[in-house]
Each structure stands twice: as structure tokens, then as C-alpha cells.
Design a protein around this motif. Structure first.
Motif, PDB file in Angstrom:
ATOM      1  N   ARG A   1     -57.229 -24.808 -13.095  1.00 57.33           N
ATOM      2  CA  ARG A   1     -55.932 -25.485 -13.048  1.00 57.33           C
ATOM      3  C   ARG A   1     -55.238 -25.590 -14.407  1.00 57.33           C
ATOM      4  NH1 ARG A   1     -55.630 -30.374  -8.873  1.00 57.33           N
ATOM      5  NH2 ARG A   1     -56.705 -31.555 -10.473  1.00 57.33           N
TER       6      ARG A   1
ATOM      7  N   ASN B   1     -49.718 -39.676  -7.689  1.00 55.70           N
ATOM      8  CA  ASN B   1     -50.066 -39.883  -6.282  1.00 55.70           C
ATOM      9  C   ASN B   1     -51.420 -40.552  -6.138  1.00 55.70           C
ATOM     10  OD1 ASN B   1     -47.723 -38.529  -5.690  1.00 55.70           O
ATOM     11  ND2 ASN B   1     -48.705 -36.610  -5.118  1.00 55.70           N
ATOM     12  N   ASN B   2     -51.474 -41.590  -5.315  1.00 51.31           N
ATOM     13  CA  ASN B   2     -52.766 -42.189  -4.965  1.00 51.31           C
ATOM     14  C   ASN B   2     -53.472 -41.232  -4.008  1.00 51.31           C
ATOM     15  OD1 ASN B   2     -54.797 -44.236  -3.877  1.00 51.31           O
ATOM     16  ND2 ASN B   2     -53.657 -45.505  -5.307  1.00 51.31           N
TER      17      ASN B   2
ATOM     18  N   ALA C   1     -45.823 -23.843  -1.372  1.00 48.46           N
ATOM     19  CA  ALA C   1     -45.001 -24.040  -0.166  1.00 48.46           C
ATOM     20  C   ALA C   1     -45.759 -23.790   1.128  1.00 48.46           C
ATOM     21  CB  ALA C   1     -43.764 -23.142  -0.239  1.00 48.46           C
ATOM     22  N   THR C   2     -46.842 -23.032   1.058  1.00 48.66           N
ATOM     23  CA  THR C   2     -47.633 -22.796   2.277  1.00 48.66           C
ATOM     24  C   THR C   2     -48.628 -23.931   2.512  1.00 48.66           C
ATOM     25  OG1 THR C   2     -49.090 -21.479   0.888  1.00 48.66           O
ATOM     26  CG2 THR C   2     -47.526 -20.267   2.267  1.00 48.66           C
TER      27      THR C   2
ATOM     28  N   SER D   1     -54.836 -26.008  -6.304  1.00 54.80           N
ATOM     29  CA  SER D   1     -56.006 -26.522  -5.584  1.00 54.80           C
ATOM     30  C   SER D   1     -57.323 -25.998  -6.168  1.00 54.80           C
ATOM     31  CB  SER D   1     -55.893 -26.159  -4.099  1.00 54.80           C
ATOM     32  OG  SER D   1     -55.443 -24.834  -3.949  1.00 54.80           O
TER      33      SER D   1
ATOM     34  N   LYS E   1     -48.277 -14.216   3.087  1.00 57.58           N
ATOM     35  CA  LYS E   1     -48.069 -15.670   3.223  1.00 57.58           C
ATOM     36  C   LYS E   1     -46.627 -16.009   3.596  1.00 57.58           C
ATOM     37  CE  LYS E   1     -52.143 -17.255   1.669  1.00 57.58           C
ATOM     38  NZ  LYS E   1     -52.965 -18.392   1.948  1.00 57.58           N
TER      39      LYS E   1
ATOM     40  N   GLN F   1     -49.794 -28.158   2.624  1.00 54.65           N
ATOM     41  CA  GLN F   1     -49.305 -29.263   3.458  1.00 54.65           C
ATOM     42  C   GLN F   1     -48.238 -30.097   2.764  1.00 54.65           C
ATOM     43  OE1 GLN F   1     -51.935 -30.626   6.380  1.00 54.65           O
ATOM     44  NE2 GLN F   1     -53.708 -30.014   5.200  1.00 54.65           N
ATOM     45  N   PHE F   2     -48.427 -30.375   1.477  1.00 56.57           N
ATOM     46  CA  PHE F   2     -47.438 -31.183   0.746  1.00 56.57           C
ATOM     47  C   PHE F   2     -46.136 -30.390   0.609  1.00 56.57           C
ATOM     48  CE2 PHE F   2     -47.139 -34.930  -2.161  1.00 56.57           C
ATOM     49  CZ  PHE F   2     -45.885 -34.688  -2.680  1.00 56.57           C
TER      50      PHE F   2
HETATM   51  P1  NAP Z   1     -53.012 -27.488   0.100  1.00 59.81           P
HETATM   52  O1  NAP Z   1     -52.575 -27.660   1.528  1.00 59.81           O
HETATM   53  O2  NAP Z   1     -54.359 -26.967  -0.190  1.00 59.81           O
HETATM   54  O3  NAP Z   1     -51.916 -26.577  -0.617  1.00 59.81           O
HETATM   55  C1  NAP Z   1     -52.087 -26.050  -1.900  1.00 59.81           C
HETATM   56  C2  NAP Z   1     -50.958 -25.059  -2.128  1.00 59.81           C
HETATM   57  O4  NAP Z   1     -51.065 -24.522  -3.451  1.00 59.81           O
HETATM   58  C3  NAP Z   1     -50.987 -23.865  -1.155  1.00 59.81           C
HETATM   59  O5  NAP Z   1     -49.672 -23.516  -0.810  1.00 59.81           O
HETATM   60  C4  NAP Z   1     -51.631 -22.774  -1.997  1.00 59.81           C
HETATM   61  O6  NAP Z   1     -51.272 -21.462  -1.601  1.00 59.81           O
HETATM   62  C5  NAP Z   1     -50.993 -23.100  -3.334  1.00 59.81           C
HETATM   63  N1  NAP Z   1     -51.740 -22.463  -4.405  1.00 59.81           N
HETATM   64  C6  NAP Z   1     -53.027 -22.715  -4.775  1.00 59.81           C
HETATM   65  N2  NAP Z   1     -53.384 -21.878  -5.768  1.00 59.81           N
HETATM   66  C7  NAP Z   1     -52.311 -21.070  -5.995  1.00 59.81           C
HETATM   67  C8  NAP Z   1     -52.071 -19.989  -6.875  1.00 59.81           C
HETATM   68  N3  NAP Z   1     -53.020 -19.541  -7.725  1.00 59.81           N
HETATM   69  N4  NAP Z   1     -50.853 -19.403  -6.868  1.00 59.81           N
HETATM   70  C9  NAP Z   1     -49.892 -19.826  -6.005  1.00 59.81           C
HETATM   71  N5  NAP Z   1     -50.063 -20.827  -5.135  1.00 59.81           N
HETATM   72  C10 NAP Z   1     -51.259 -21.434  -5.133  1.00 59.81           C
HETATM   73  O7  NAP Z   1     -52.887 -28.882  -0.671  1.00 59.81           O
HETATM   74  P2  NAP Z   1     -51.912 -30.104  -0.318  1.00 59.81           P
HETATM   75  O8  NAP Z   1     -52.597 -30.995   0.639  1.00 59.81           O
HETATM   76  O9  NAP Z   1     -50.556 -29.560  -0.005  1.00 59.81           O
HETATM   77  O10 NAP Z   1     -51.896 -30.877  -1.708  1.00 59.81           O
HETATM   78  C11 NAP Z   1     -51.146 -30.379  -2.798  1.00 59.81           C
HETATM   79  C12 NAP Z   1     -51.945 -30.562  -4.078  1.00 59.81           C
HETATM   80  O11 NAP Z   1     -52.264 -31.958  -4.251  1.00 59.81           O
HETATM   81  C13 NAP Z   1     -53.308 -29.863  -4.102  1.00 59.81           C
HETATM   82  O12 NAP Z   1     -53.160 -28.519  -4.503  1.00 59.81           O
HETATM   83  C14 NAP Z   1     -54.085 -30.708  -5.093  1.00 59.81           C
HETATM   84  O13 NAP Z   1     -53.783 -30.338  -6.429  1.00 59.81           O
HETATM   85  C15 NAP Z   1     -53.541 -32.105  -4.861  1.00 59.81           C
HETATM   86  N6  NAP Z   1     -54.375 -32.960  -3.972  1.00 59.81           N
HETATM   87  C16 NAP Z   1     -54.179 -34.300  -4.032  1.00 59.81           C
HETATM   88  C17 NAP Z   1     -54.939 -35.145  -3.232  1.00 59.81           C
HETATM   89  C18 NAP Z   1     -54.741 -36.630  -3.258  1.00 59.81           C
HETATM   90  O14 NAP Z   1     -55.503 -37.331  -2.561  1.00 59.81           O
HETATM   91  N7  NAP Z   1     -53.761 -37.147  -3.965  1.00 59.81           N
HETATM   92  C19 NAP Z   1     -55.886 -34.610  -2.361  1.00 59.81           C
HETATM   93  C20 NAP Z   1     -56.051 -33.228  -2.317  1.00 59.81           C
HETATM   94  C21 NAP Z   1     -55.294 -32.416  -3.133  1.00 59.81           C
HETATM   95  P3  NAP Z   1     -52.154 -20.622  -0.525  1.00 59.81           P
HETATM   96  O15 NAP Z   1     -51.620 -21.017   0.823  1.00 59.81           O
HETATM   97  O16 NAP Z   1     -51.877 -19.220  -0.877  1.00 59.81           O
HETATM   98  O17 NAP Z   1     -53.588 -21.025  -0.723  1.00 59.81           O
END
Ligand code: NAP
Length: 294
Positions: free
Chosen positions: A81, A142-143, A7-8, A76, A38, A10-11
């Protein structure tokens, strides 16, 4: 009660905003955050907040109590993972969650020969776990986030006058992250959308040659497209000071695009949004406007 993991991020954050916009009451939304600090990021939205770490099964079971539906946002940390996602699905079953929407990733090649295997492997594993879990689910394939396209095009494209990436004539159907989050919120809030698999792509896939042409027309500056060898690309990124890990990610994505891994167009997203997603052409127009509008 709907729980949003990540939730913190971007998605996840965008999905919460869209759930609220769609009329889901704030006290029916719960955000999963990693640590007490957080919580601050989400204060003011009026939603509930639970603490849980993907690495800590017990914390997840606790956080998932009383949840009916979950937006499970992929982690991430790619190296961790698989076990993290196993924890999430195990906790979801223990807590009695009824419906899981999982953010997965597009691909065609599902074997170790895929240039994106490091990323795809954990998504395939998680999808298989979900399918055999007995939970109701939707998988969002997701693309590429369109938000990342400028990084592939190159920060200095207008100065240098060329796009330099070994993507050959491969096409990509990238989508704005916020529009995929909007669609995820729609699926969670509207019982009419309950397909098991959605292909989240743009309506038109573009090659980097076309991207160069579109930027040329928009800006009035001729942009060339050069598709070098992967080796030349890696050497060039290294000369620009990129770390090996980043060079590996950029190269893998370039090769994947060259062989058409992300060239897939579906109308799944359009049907859920009720409009066409923002096209890559519109996006480029906003990012690289004509000189007269700068
Ligand atoms: P993001 O902004 O990096 O957000 C990732 C989220 O996952 C953050 O809230 C993070 O929490 C949380 N998280 C990571 N590890 C965790 C853990 N061990 N326990 C609890 N929470 C955890 O990524 P986004 O841009 O929202 O994208 C969402 C996901 O899409 C990514 O995590 C990745 O798997 C995937 N992705 C897809 C693409 C694409 O092009 N389709 C590109 C990049 C990523 P914190 O704030 O505490 O770090």
C-alpha cells in the motif's frame, strides 16, 4: 470531472451510486478500474471508465488526465500500500488534480506499538504525503465497517449462545460502509463540505457486553460475552480452521478494540449525512431479529 478509484469495490461502487443520486451527471464521473475485464462491472451506468493500476504510475497519470476531484480509496493489498499510494498521489500532482478525498482509518496510537500498526502505517504515511503535497484534500478517518461486526460477534452466535472475543470492555463506534460512501459522495458534490479531516464514527460506541445484551433482548435468547486471553482466542480460531493471516487480523482488531482504539464518537458524519448514521443497535436488530419476525 470526479474520478473514483477502487470503483469495482464496495465503497467505490456505493460512492458512484450516491453521486448519481445526488444529481452529478454520469458524464462528469469517471471510474478507475484495474483491467479491461473489470469495466464490465460498471457498464450500464453511463459513466466514463479509465484503466489504471495502483502499481503502475504511468497508467495512473494517463487515467487522471482532465480530473478535478478524486475519491482516493485506499488499496486492499496492505503489504504494497505505501508504494501504491505514493504512485496515486504522485500521479494526482502530475495530472493537476485539484482536490483529493482519501479514505483513511481511525486510530489513537500512531506508533509502532499500535496493534493495528500493519494497517495504520500506510494510512499515516499517505495522510502525511497528502498534507505536504500542496493538493487540497479531505481525509476521512473511517471507523470499522459495521458490516464486519457479525464476523467479530461470530457466525454461530445464536447457536452457541456467546460472543467470544478478547475485546474486554473496549467499545467500537462502527459505521455502515454505505453511509461512509454516501458522505464521501456528499463531500465531493457539495462545496460546503471541505474540512481537511473528518472523523467518521457512529454516534454511540458499544462494548461487546452491550452488543451481547442487545442481541439477547432482540432475539429473546440469552447471549453471554466471554473475553478470553488473546492466546485462547488464537487457539480457538485455529481449531475452527482459520488461516494464520486471518487469525492475526481478528486478534489485532480485538486487541485494538479492547484498548479503545476505535472508541471515538464524533458528529462529523451526522452533519454531512443530515441525519444520525444507522446505530449499531438498529443494525443488530436487523441482523438478529426477534423470533416472531423471522
Ligand atoms: P474492496 O471491496 O475490496 O475494494 C477495493 C477496491 O480497490 C477494488 O475496486 C479493487 O479493484 C481496488 N484495488 C485494489 N488494488 C488495486 C490496484 N492495485 N489497482 C487498482 N485498483 C485496486 O474494499 P471496500 O470494502 O470497498 O473498502 C475500500 C478500502 O477500505 C479497502 O481497500 C481498504 O483499504 C479499506 N478497508 C477499510 C475497512 C474498515 O473497516 N474501515 C475494512 C476493510 C477495508 P479490483 O476489483 O480490481 O480488486
Amino acid at each position: 470531472m470526479i474520478l473514483i478509484t477502487g470503483a469495482t469495490g464496495q465503497f467505490g461502487n456505493a460512492a458512484i451510486q450516491f453521486l448519481l443520486e445526488k444529481g452529478v451527471k454520469a458524464n462528469h464521473i469517471k471510474a478507475l478500474v484495474r483491467t479491461e475485464e473489470k469495466k464490465e462491472k460498471l457498464r450500464g451506468l453511463g459513466i466514463e471508465i479509465a484503466i489504471g493500476d495502483y502499481d503502475n504510475l504511468g497508467s495512473l497519470v494517463n487515467a487522471f488526465k482532465g480530473i478535478e476531484k478524486m475519491l482516493f480509496i485506499s488499496g486492499s493489498d496492505i503489504s504494497q500500500r505505501i508504494s501504491q499510494h505514493e504512485n496515486i498521489l504522485s500521479a494526482a500532482k502530475t495530472a493537476g488534480i485539484q482536490y483529493v478525498v482519501y479514505t483513511s482509518f481511525q486510530r489513537k496510537n500512531e506508533s509502532e506499538t499500535s496493534p493495528l500498526w500493519a494497517i495504520a502505517q500506510s494510512h499515516i504515511h499517505t495522510e502525511n504525503l497528502l498534507k505536504s503535497s500542496g493538493l487540497k484534500y479531505s481525509i476521512l478517518k473511517n471507523n470499522l465497517y459495521m458490516d464486519f461486526l457479525p464476523s467479530f460477534i461470530g457466525d454461530k452466535v445464536l447457536e452457541i449462545g456467546s460472543i467470544f472475543i478478547p475485546a474486554e470492555n473496549g467499545k467500537v463506534a462502527a459505521v455502515l460502509r454505505s453511509e461512509m460512501a454516501e458522505a464521501a459522495a456528499e463531500i465531493l458534490s457539495n462545496e460546503n463540505h471541505r474540512e481537511s479531516i473528518y472523523e467518521f464514527t457512529n454516534s454511540e460506541a458499544l462494548s461487546y457486553q452491550t452488543i451481547a445484551d442487545v442481541i439477547s433482548v432482540n432475539t429473546g435468547k440469552k447471549i453471554h460475552y466471554i473475553s478470553p486471553s488473546v492466546e485462547d482466542y488464537k487457539n480457538t480460531l485455529s481449531q475452527f480452521g482459520l488461516l494464520n493471516e486471518a487469525i492475526g487480523i481478528f486478534s489485532s482488531f480485538a486487541i485494538a478494540q479492547a484498548i479503545g482504539e476505535l472508541d471515538n464518537t464524533s458528529n462529523d458524519l451526522e452533519k454531512i449525512l443530515g441525519r444520525k448514521p444507522t446505530s449499531i443497535r438498529e443494525f443488530l436488530k436487523n441482523i438478529y431479529p426477534s423470533e416472531s419476525t423471522q
